[in-house]
Design a protein around this motif. Structure first.
Motif, PDB file in Angstrom:
ATOM      1  N   GLU A   1      21.531  48.508  50.227  1.00  0.00           N
ATOM      2  CA  GLU A   1      21.460  46.710  49.531  1.00  0.00           C
ATOM      3  C   GLU A   1      21.278  46.398  49.035  1.00  0.00           C
ATOM      4  O   GLU A   1      20.418  45.378  48.380  1.00  0.00           O
ATOM      5  CB  GLU A   1      21.824  46.594  51.917  1.00  0.00           C
ATOM      6  N   SER A   2      19.884  47.255  49.328  1.00  0.00           N
ATOM      7  CA  SER A   2      18.223  46.838  48.862  1.00  0.00           C
ATOM      8  C   SER A   2      18.026  46.803  47.210  1.00  0.00           C
ATOM      9  O   SER A   2      17.618  46.487  46.176  1.00  0.00           O
ATOM     10  CB  SER A   2      16.933  47.652  49.040  1.00  0.00           C
TER      11      SER A   2
ATOM     12  N   GLU B   1      21.131  44.141  45.702  1.00  0.00           N
ATOM     13  CA  GLU B   1      20.301  43.135  46.119  1.00  0.00           C
ATOM     14  C   GLU B   1      19.554  42.419  44.187  1.00  0.00           C
ATOM     15  O   GLU B   1      19.954  41.221  43.815  1.00  0.00           O
ATOM     16  CB  GLU B   1      19.795  42.255  46.666  1.00  0.00           C
ATOM     17  N   LEU B   2      19.459  44.037  44.353  1.00  0.00           N
ATOM     18  CA  LEU B   2      18.971  42.990  42.251  1.00  0.00           C
ATOM     19  C   LEU B   2      20.235  43.286  41.169  1.00  0.00           C
ATOM     20  O   LEU B   2      19.384  43.215  39.567  1.00  0.00           O
ATOM     21  CB  LEU B   2      18.054  44.316  42.530  1.00  0.00           C
ATOM     22  N   ARG B   3      20.970  43.442  41.864  1.00  0.00           N
ATOM     23  CA  ARG B   3      22.306  43.421  40.421  1.00  0.00           C
ATOM     24  C   ARG B   3      21.609  43.586  38.802  1.00  0.00           C
ATOM     25  O   ARG B   3      22.045  43.983  38.458  1.00  0.00           O
ATOM     26  CB  ARG B   3      22.017  42.050  39.646  1.00  0.00           C
TER      27      ARG B   3
END
Lengths: 259, 274, 318
Positions: B79-80, B83-85
Motif C-alpha cells: 500500500e505504501s 500510494e506514491l503512484r
C-alpha cells in the motif's frame, strides 16, 4: 483447673457473625466434644482455640494469659491442632510426616532427629498403632492409615492441649473407633482434648463433656447425657431425635425430618 | 573482466542491459531497500525518486540521509508503495516475492537487481540503475570516479597486517564479504576469513583476543543506545588488546552497502595501516 | 549426596573454564591470555554456576511453598516478569547510567510476579489456575518486552526479544558478575534458612501455622528470596527456563520428598545443569551458538510433559 478458655469470644467472617460471645473453658484430663449442625461455628471456634485466628471480640486464654500474647513457637508447643480434612502435599515417608509434629521443639527434617524427638515420634506412632506402615510413603497408604499418621503427627508434639477438627469425618467405623480411643487415652494421660464431631453417637460414648453449638451460641454444655437430650439437639439440628441405651450409654439417633 | 575492457563496454553502453532514453525514462521511481536507495539517490535526477525505504532516513546507517529525508519514506508494504503512484519500483532480487507480485499485479513495472556485495557489484548496480532511470551519464561518472578512488587508495603489495571486524551480535565480515574486500584493498589480512568464518558469520570475542590482531574494526558508537547486540563494544576484555591492537571505529553507514561510500571506510583503513 | 553433587559442580566449573574457541588461552602467557580467562571465561562459568544454583533453588522453594510440583520461575512467569523489568532498565539507558538499576529492576519484576501469583494461590485455586496465571504473565511480559524493544532507538534492539525470553550468558563481563552475585547470594541465604517452614507447609497452611510457622512472614521472606535470586539472574542472562523445574525433580525422591531437604541438592543440580548446558552450547556444531535458554527449553519442556503425565492426580489436584 481449666487450662484453655474462651472468654466472651466473638468472631466475624465478613459481615456475618459466626460466634456470638462464647464463654467456655476446657479442663485437663477430659475429652470435650463440640457438636452442632453445619455452619454452627465449630471449626471457627476450634481455629480460635488453636490460636490461628484473631477474635473480633473477647479472647482465648491459656492458663489465664491471652493466647495472642504468646509467641507462635511457644503456642505451638502447648497446643497441637489437627485441621479438618487434613492432607499431605508430598509423598513423605510416614515417619517424616509424624516428625513434622516435632517442629515446634526445634526438629529439622533436613537433619537426623535428636534422641528426644525420635522417641516422641516413636511413641506417637505406637499410640496410633502406626508402626507397621511408618516406613512407607503416604501416597501408598489407605485414607485411614494416612489419617492415623496425621493424628500421630499431632500427638508427636506432646502438647498439653489437643484440638482436633472432625478427625473421624470420612473414616470407616474401625478407624473412627480407634481414633476416638486414642483421643480418650490422651485425656486419661492428662491432656486437654477438644474435638469437634458430627457423629453424636461417638460424642455420647467417648466424650466426658459435650458442648452443643447452634447459630454461633452455646446451646448446651455438660455431660453427654445432659447435653445430648433430644429437647436440646432437636432444636439445634432441626431434626427429631430418639434415643437408645446401649450398655448404659444413651445414643441419640436422628429419626424424623421434623422435630 | 579486465578493467580496461569494462571501461570500453560501459562507454559503449553495452553493460547494464539496454538503457532507456531520458524521454522514455520513468519519472516516479520508488526503491524499497537501503542499498538500492543509496544507489538510486546518487543516480536519479531531482524529483525522479519519489519514495525510498524508511531506513534511508536514518543517518546512522544511511550515507545520504539528508537527501533521502526530502523524499517520502516507504516501508516494504504494498500500500505504501502504490500510494506514491510509481511508474517503476526497484527491488532487490531477494525481496519478498509476494510484494513484488502484488506490485506487478497493480500494473506497476518493476526492476529486479542482484544484491551487491563487492565494489564491482556496486559499479554494476549503479550502471544498471542509471540505465533504467535514463541517467547513464551520471551513473558512468560515478563508476569512473569509483575506479579512480580505488586506484588511489589501494595498498601496494600483499596484505601483511592482521585485522578483525566486529559488528552487532559479534557478527563479522568473513570470506567473500564486502568488508573482507575493503580490508584486503587496505593491506590487511582478515582474521575471520582466516578462521574460515563465512561472510555473515560470528566471531567470538575469545577468538578476537586470541588472534591478537593489529587492527580491530568496530562501530564505536554502536552502543550509544544500549542493546545486547552492541554491548560487546564496551566489553572489558577488549581492554586487554590496548597497546597491541589499534581500535578503529568505522561507522556502520560506510560499509553496510556496497557503493562509493565504501571509500570513506577504505580511507580510514588506509590511515590505520600507516 | 550433597558432597557428590558439589564435586560434580566443581568439575563442571573447571570444564567450563577450559572450553572456548581460543582453546588454551593460558599458552599465550600474556595479558591477552589472562583477559580471555579472567574477563570472558570466569564470568561465564561463574554466572552459569550462580544462575543455575539460583534457579534450581528457586524452583525447589516455589514448589515447596506453593505445594505444587510444577511451580518454576520460568513456567509461572516470574522470570518473564523480571526480564521485562530488566529490559526497561537496560534499553532506556538507565542501567548504563546507574549500573545497579539492572538487577534492581529485575528483582522488583520477579518479586511483583511472585506476589501476584500468591494472590491466585491464596484465592484457594489449584494447579491449573496457577499455571494459567503463569501463561498469562508470560504472554503479557513477552508483549511488553516487544513493545519496549520496538521503541528503542538502537536498530538491533527489536531483534532481541528472543534473547530476553531465552537467555544466554555469553560475553558477560565481570561487571555483570559483580552486580548480580551479591543479590543471588543474599536471596539464597534468605531461603536456605527457611527449610523448616517449607517442610511444615507440606501439611497445608493451617497446620503449618499451628506448628508455630508464621506463614505470612515466611511468604514475605520467600518472595524476597526468590525475587532476589530470579530477578538478579534474569537481569543479566534473560530467561533460562525449566532449570527450576528439572533440578528439584531429579533430587526429590532421594531426599524422601521433604521440601526443605530438597533445596540444597536442587541448588547444586541447578548449577550443574546450567554449567553443563552452557558447555554443550559451546561445543555443539551449530552455525551460531545456540542460546542457553533455548537449549534448556529444548530439554526442559519435554520434561514438563513427563512430570505432568507422571504426577499422580492426587498430588496435582490439590
Amino acid at each position: 483447673m481449666s487450662r484453655l478458655a474462651a472468654r466472651a469470644l466473638v468472631c466475624r467472617r465478613g459481615p456475618r457473625t459466626v460466634l456470638e460471645s462464647i464463654d467456655v473453658s476446657f479442663a485437663a484430663d477430659q475429652v470435650t466434644a463440640i457438636i452442632g449442625p453445619n455452619g454452627s461455628g465449630k471449626t471457627t471456634l476450634l481455629r480460635h482455640l488453636a490460636g490461628l485466628d484473631r477474635a473480633a471480640g473477647g479472647d482465648v486464654a491459656l492458663d489465664g494469659a491471652p493466647l495472642g500474647q504468646l509467641a507462635a513457637g511457644v503456642r505451638a508447643r502447648r497446643i497441637a491442632y489437627l485441621p479438618q480434612g487434613a492432607s499431605v502435599y508430598w509423598p513423605l515417608l510416614g515417619r517424616d510426616l509424624v516428625a513434622l509434629g516435632r517442629l515446634p521443639h526445634g526438629a529439622d527434617l533436613g537433619r537426623p532427629l535428636s534422641a528426644l524427638d525420635a522417641d516422641a515420634v516413636e511413641r506417637a506412632l505406637r499410640r496410633v498403632d502406626g508402626l507397621a506402615f511408618a516406613d512407607r510413603t503416604v501416597d501408598a497408604l489407605s485414607q485411614g492409615e494416612r489419617a492415623r499418621l496425621l493424628l500421630a503427627r499431632t500427638l508427636a508434639t506432646e502438647a498439653e492441649i489437643l484440638v482436633a477438627d472432625e478427625p473421624v469425618a470420612s473414616l470407616d467405623p474401625a478407624y473412627a473407633l480407634d481414633t476416638m480411643s486414642v483421643l480418650r487415652a490422651e485425656a486419661r494421660c492428662g491432656a486437654c482434648v477438644v474435638v469437634s464431631l458430627h457423629d453424636l453417637g461417638l460424642a455420647a460414648r467417648f466424650a466426658d463433656r459435650v458442648i452443643v453449638l447452634a447459630g454461633g451460641r452455646v446451646a448446651a454444655d455438660g455431660p453427654p447425657d445432659e447435653a445430648l437430650r433430644p429437647a436440646i439437639i432437636d432444636a439445634a439440628y432441626g431434626v427429631g431425635f430418639r434415643t437408645v441405651v446401649l450398655e448404659g450409654v444413651t445414643q441419640p439417633v436422628a429419626w424424623s425430618r421434623r422435630p | 573482466m579486465a578493467l580496461w575492457l569494462r571501461c570500453l563496454l560501459v562507454a559503449a553502453g553495452l553493460l547494464g542491459g539496454g538503457s532507456t532514453s531520458w524521454a522514455q525514462a520513468p519519472q516516479r521511481v520508488v526503491t524499497v531497500n537501503l542499498c538500492l536507495d543509496q544507489a538510486a539517490l546518487r543516480v536519479a535526477a531531482p524529483g525522479q525518486l519519489v519514495g525510498v525505504s524508511y531506513l534511508s532516513h536514518d543517518p546512522r546507517i544511511s550515507m545520504l540521509a539528508d537527501k533521502a529525508r526530502a523524499i517520502p519514506a516507504v516501508r516494504a508494504k504494498v500500500e505504501s508503495i502504490l500510494e506514491l503512484r510509481p511508474d517503476l519500483v526497484i527491488f532487490d532480487r531477494d525481496a519478498h516475492a509476494n510484494i513484488k507480485r502484488l506490485v506487478r499485479k497493480a500494473g506497476v513495472p518493476i526492476l529486479e537487481v542482484p544484491w551487491a556485495s563487492s565494489l564491482e557489484d556496486a559499479e554494476a548496480l549503479i550502471t544498471r540503475i542509471g540505465a533504467a532511470l535514463g541517467r547513464d551519464a551520471e551513473a558512468q561518472a560515478i563508476v569512473v570516479d569509483m575506479w579512480g578512488q580505488r586506484r588511489r587508495l589501494a595498498h601496494d603489495g600483499p596484505p601483511t597486517a592482521l585485522a578483525a571486524t566486529l559488528q552487532a551480535n559479534r557478527g563479522t565480515a568473513g570470506k567473500g564479504s564486502l568488508m573482507n574486500e575493503l580490508l584486503h584493498l587496505a593491506g590487511f589480512r582478515n582474521l575471520a576469513a582466516e578462521l574460515g568464518i563465512p561472510a555473515y558469520g560470528r566471531l567470538p570475542l575469545e577468538s578476537v583476543l586470541a588472534g591478537q590482531p593489529d587492527l580491530l574494526v568496530l562501530d564505536g558508537n554502536a552502543n550509544a543506545h544500549p542493546a545486547r547486540a552492541t554491548e560487546f563494544v564496551d566489553h572489558n576484555a577488549l581492554l586487554a588488546l590496548a597497546g597491541r591492537t589499534r581500535l578503529l571505529s568505522i561507522p556502520l553507514k560506510y560499509s553496510i552497502c556496497a557503493g562509493p561510500e565504501n571509500f570513506a571506510a577504505l580511507k580510514l583503513l588506509a590511515e590505520a595501516r600507516r | 549426596m550433597n558432597r557428590w553433587l558439589l564435586v560434580l559442580v566443581l568439575a563442571l566449573y573447571v570444564v567450563s573454564l577450559a572450553v572456548g574457541p581460543a582453546l588454551w588461552p593460558w599458552r599465550l602467557g600474556n595479558e591477552v591470555g589472562w583477559a580471555i580467562v579472567w574477563e570472558l571465561r570466569v564470568p561465564r562459568a561463574t554466572l552459569g554456576l550462580l544462575i543455575g544454583g539460583a534457579l534450581g533453588l528457586s524452583g525447589a522453594v516455589l514448589q515447596g511453598w506453593l505445594r505444587n510440583p510444577l511451580a518454576e520461575p520460568g513456567v509461572i512467569g516470574v522470570s518473564a516478569c523480571a526480564s521485562f523489568a530488566a529490559v526497561c532498565a537496560f534499553y532506556s539507558g538507565l542501567a548504563a547510567a546507574f549500573t545497579l538499576a539492572l538487577p534492581l529492576a529485575g528483582i522488583a519484576g520477579a518479586a511483583i510476579a511472585v506476589a501476584l501469583l500468591m494472590t491466585a494461590v491464596r484465592a484457594g485455586t489449584g494447579t491449573v489456575s496457577l499455571l494459567l496465571m503463569g501463561v498469562a504473565i508470560n504472554a503479557i511480559a513477552a508483549a511488553l518486552i516487544a513493545l519496549v524493544l520496538a521503541s528503542s532507538p538502537n536498530p538491533f534492539a527489536y531483534q532481541e526479544i528472543s534473547l530476553w525470553l531465552a537467555g544466554s550468558i555469553t560475553d558477560r563481563d565481570l561487571r555483570y558478575l559483580a552486580i548480580s552475585t551479591p543479590f543471588m547470594v543474599a536471596g539464597a541465604l534468605l531461603v536456605l534458612g527457611a527449610g523448616r517452614g517449607v517442610d511444615a507447609l507440606s501439611l497445608g497452611d493451617n497446620a503449618a501455622r499451628s506448628l508455630g510457622v508464621e506463614t505470612g512472614r515466611l511468604g514475605l521472606r520467600l518472595t524476597l528470596g526468590v525475587g532476589l535470586m530470579v530477578g538478579a539472574a534474569t537481569s543479566v542472562a534473560g530467561v533460562i527456563g525449566f532449570v527450576g523445574l528439572i533440578a528439584p525433580h531429579l533430587v526429590r525422591a532421594k531426599v524422601g520428598y521433604k521440601p526443605g531437604a530438597t533445596m540444597v541438592p536442587a541448588m547444586l543440580v541447578g548449577a550443574a545443569l546450567v554449567l553443563a548446558a552452557d558447555i554443550l552450547v559451546r561445543l555443539m556444531p551449530t552455525a551460531f551458538e545456540l542460546q542457553l535458554g533455548v537449549f534448556t527449553s529444548l530439554v526442559g519442556a519435554p520434561f514438563l510433559v513427563y512430570v505432568v503425565r507422571r504426577a499422580r492426580s492426587a498430588w496435582l489436584a490439590a
